[in-house]
Enzyme design. Sequence first.
Site, PDB file in Angstrom:
ATOM      1  CG  ASN A 104      -1.604   1.325   1.447  1.00 12.74           C
ATOM      2  OD1 ASN A 104      -2.607   1.637   0.809  1.00 12.74           O
ATOM      3  ND2 ASN A 104      -1.063   2.148   2.347  1.00 12.74           N
TER       4      ASN A 104
ATOM      5  CE1 TYR B 102       0.975   8.458  -7.372  1.00 13.99           C
ATOM      6  CE2 TYR B 102      -0.731   8.306  -9.065  1.00 13.99           C
ATOM      7  CZ  TYR B 102      -0.331   8.177  -7.741  1.00 13.99           C
ATOM      8  OH  TYR B 102      -1.234   7.757  -6.790  1.00 13.99           O
TER       9      TYR B 102
END
Length: 259
Positions: free
Chosen positions: A97, A163
Amino acid sequence: MTPVPPIDTSLGGSAALVTGAASGMGRATAVLLARAGASVAVTDVTLEAAQAVADEIVAEGFAAQAWALDVSDAAAISCVVNQVATTFGGLAVLVNNAGISANLAVDADEYEAQWNRHIAILLSAHQRAIRAALPHLRRAAHPRIVNIASTEGLGATAGFSAYSAAKAGAIGLTRSLAVELGKGGITVNCICPGPIDTGMTASVPDDAKATYAHRRTALRRYGRPEEVAFVTLSLCLPAASYVTGAVIPVDGGLMARNA
């Protein structure tokens, strides 16, 4: 008629490791895994922040311990994964995560640095944690891996190429490892959150959030961390034994909406 067998929705007796678990979706995931019966390794770059979440879980009567983990450090990943497995007597669930916000690079030198940082934290860390965990997962009864990517890996926003590339890579890694590890009963799935109210989005003004959500999502709002965490939890349960290689948007209908 063949009876419907019971569905195992308990993680009792299992150990889970969550990276980036000190806040937002990671914190919510750690709490829900613990409530489902898992002993949870709460890891984050700052031990104090991870410890606060572990203490929160223990205060509810469930099992958790905290570890400091900088996922950009390959050696630290291997060390912490092995420590967790030793402490809990195994490892059955890995949730990758940990993340960082998308950053817009304005010149070539800055772009190169941003590229390296995004790939290290959002992609390389996933595969390193998985490789470190595999010996332990192979001994687990119901081994589960969940990678957290983003809808930016399914679409794109101008200026966020590093990203988006890292998140798309996490999706590809998920699918490839699902095929590779399936014969051993290890499931590998990916969740792609859309706009979620977390610390990473706290700097966005409320009116800007409302406008964006109304224009882009079917539900016309930002999501809550626990709404993502619940989907993560469902993929980690023993009952989720025939779901692997899945890429699941948790985005309020953002990817489904054309206009």
